[in-house]
Design a protein around this motif. Structure first.
Motif, PDB file in Angstrom:
ATOM      1  N   LYS A   1      -3.186  64.850 152.411  1.00 36.71           N
ATOM      2  CA  LYS A   1      -3.985  63.988 153.257  1.00 36.71           C
ATOM      3  C   LYS A   1      -3.930  64.668 154.636  1.00 36.71           C
ATOM      4  CE  LYS A   1      -4.700  60.167 156.070  1.00 36.71           C
ATOM      5  NZ  LYS A   1      -3.819  59.028 156.713  1.00 36.71           N
ATOM      6  N   ILE A   2      -2.588  64.880 155.144  1.00 39.25           N
ATOM      7  CA  ILE A   2      -2.163  65.651 156.549  1.00 39.25           C
ATOM      8  C   ILE A   2      -2.854  66.897 156.621  1.00 39.25           C
ATOM      9  CG2 ILE A   2      -0.430  66.228 157.967  1.00 39.25           C
ATOM     10  CD1 ILE A   2       1.195  63.998 157.089  1.00 39.25           C
TER      11      ILE A   2
ATOM     12  N   VAL B   1      -1.557  74.845 164.172  1.00 39.83           N
ATOM     13  CA  VAL B   1      -1.984  74.318 163.105  1.00 39.83           C
ATOM     14  C   VAL B   1      -1.536  75.008 161.875  1.00 39.83           C
ATOM     15  CG1 VAL B   1      -4.003  73.712 161.684  1.00 39.83           C
ATOM     16  CG2 VAL B   1      -4.075  73.327 164.114  1.00 39.83           C
ATOM     17  N   GLU B   2      -1.542  76.370 161.798  1.00 38.80           N
ATOM     18  CA  GLU B   2      -0.990  76.916 160.643  1.00 38.80           C
ATOM     19  C   GLU B   2       0.549  76.928 160.627  1.00 38.80           C
ATOM     20  OE1 GLU B   2      -2.862  78.439 158.399  1.00 38.80           O
ATOM     21  OE2 GLU B   2      -4.638  77.676 159.602  1.00 38.80           O
ATOM     22  N   SER B   3       1.318  76.855 161.527  1.00 43.99           N
ATOM     23  CA  SER B   3       2.647  76.608 161.452  1.00 43.99           C
ATOM     24  C   SER B   3       2.972  75.182 161.040  1.00 43.99           C
ATOM     25  CB  SER B   3       3.380  76.673 163.016  1.00 43.99           C
ATOM     26  OG  SER B   3       4.766  76.729 162.663  1.00 43.99           O
ATOM     27  N   LEU B   4       2.419  74.220 161.446  1.00 47.17           N
ATOM     28  CA  LEU B   4       2.676  72.914 160.823  1.00 47.17           C
ATOM     29  C   LEU B   4       2.284  72.633 159.504  1.00 47.17           C
ATOM     30  CD1 LEU B   4       3.516  70.240 161.593  1.00 47.17           C
ATOM     31  CD2 LEU B   4       1.148  69.499 162.611  1.00 47.17           C
ATOM     32  N   LYS B   5       1.300  73.140 159.183  1.00 46.96           N
ATOM     33  CA  LYS B   5       0.717  73.325 157.883  1.00 46.96           C
ATOM     34  C   LYS B   5       1.626  73.922 156.921  1.00 46.96           C
ATOM     35  CE  LYS B   5      -3.662  74.351 156.768  1.00 46.96           C
ATOM     36  NZ  LYS B   5      -4.768  75.106 156.620  1.00 46.96           N
ATOM     37  N   TYR B   6       2.099  74.987 157.423  1.00 42.58           N
ATOM     38  CA  TYR B   6       3.148  75.638 156.546  1.00 42.58           C
ATOM     39  C   TYR B   6       4.265  74.865 156.152  1.00 42.58           C
ATOM     40  CZ  TYR B   6       6.941  79.009 154.777  1.00 42.58           C
ATOM     41  OH  TYR B   6       7.617  79.688 154.043  1.00 42.58           O
ATOM     42  N   LEU B   7       4.937  74.137 157.770  1.00 50.82           N
ATOM     43  CA  LEU B   7       6.104  73.372 157.454  1.00 50.82           C
ATOM     44  C   LEU B   7       5.785  72.179 156.452  1.00 50.82           C
ATOM     45  CD1 LEU B   7       8.608  72.149 159.621  1.00 50.82           C
ATOM     46  CD2 LEU B   7       6.982  70.398 159.455  1.00 50.82           C
ATOM     47  N   LEU B   8       4.756  71.384 156.628  1.00 50.06           N
ATOM     48  CA  LEU B   8       4.651  70.484 155.657  1.00 50.06           C
ATOM     49  C   LEU B   8       4.512  70.814 154.131  1.00 50.06           C
ATOM     50  CD1 LEU B   8       2.040  68.481 157.914  1.00 50.06           C
ATOM     51  CD2 LEU B   8       4.529  67.845 157.245  1.00 50.06           C
ATOM     52  N   SER B   9       3.867  71.958 153.899  1.00 48.75           N
ATOM     53  CA  SER B   9       3.643  72.430 152.570  1.00 48.75           C
ATOM     54  C   SER B   9       5.092  72.674 152.006  1.00 48.75           C
ATOM     55  CB  SER B   9       2.501  73.719 152.509  1.00 48.75           C
ATOM     56  OG  SER B   9       3.242  74.800 152.983  1.00 48.75           O
ATOM     57  N   LEU B  10       5.863  73.147 152.699  1.00 48.29           N
ATOM     58  CA  LEU B  10       7.293  73.416 152.136  1.00 48.29           C
ATOM     59  C   LEU B  10       7.815  72.206 151.683  1.00 48.29           C
ATOM     60  CD1 LEU B  10       8.948  75.138 155.211  1.00 48.29           C
ATOM     61  CD2 LEU B  10       8.303  76.180 153.102  1.00 48.29           C
TER      62      LEU B  10
END
Length: 115
Positions: free
Chosen positions: A12-13, A83-92
């Motif tokens: 969702k995030i 946005v891309e960095s935060l998305k990567y962190l969350l996907s980890l």
């Protein structure tokens, strides 16, 4: 993370980040909720990274940590970087059995701590 509700929240995030970018109103609450799942699962690294992440976003109204893959090539995609960095962190967080994901989470933890 193992919890299905946590995985749904991560998804969702990620969708919200694609739609609205870093919207601090809902994003911080969602990350705090995600952190509560990490507390339940007793994953100290994730708990710390998520706390540092939402505190960083609260202070800066953005996520100013560069994406790890592009840390050396800073000039690329500067507009989309937070946005891309935060998305990567969350996907980890979706696969904590992967050693590379754990290593990257530790790197994010260190970058957030030293910011």
């Amino acid at each position: 993370m193992e919890n299905k509700a946590a995985i749904k929240l991560i998804d969702k995030i990620l969708v919200n980040l694609d739609k609205t970018g870093i919207n601090t109103d809902t994003l911080i609450d969602d990350i705090k909720q995600l952190r509560s799942y990490a507390l339940e699962e007793q994953i100290p690294l994730v708990v710390k990274v998520l706390r540092l992440t939402y505190e960083h976003i609260e202070e800066n109204n953005s996520f100013l940590i560069p994406i790890l893959a592009d840390a050396e090539d800073v000039e690329e995609e500067i507009d989309n970087e937070p946005v891309e960095s935060l998305k990567y962190l969350l996907s980890l967080l979706k696969n904590l059995k992967n050693k590379i994901n754990i290593a990257d989470l530790k790197e994010y933890r260190d970058l957030l701590t030293n910011f």
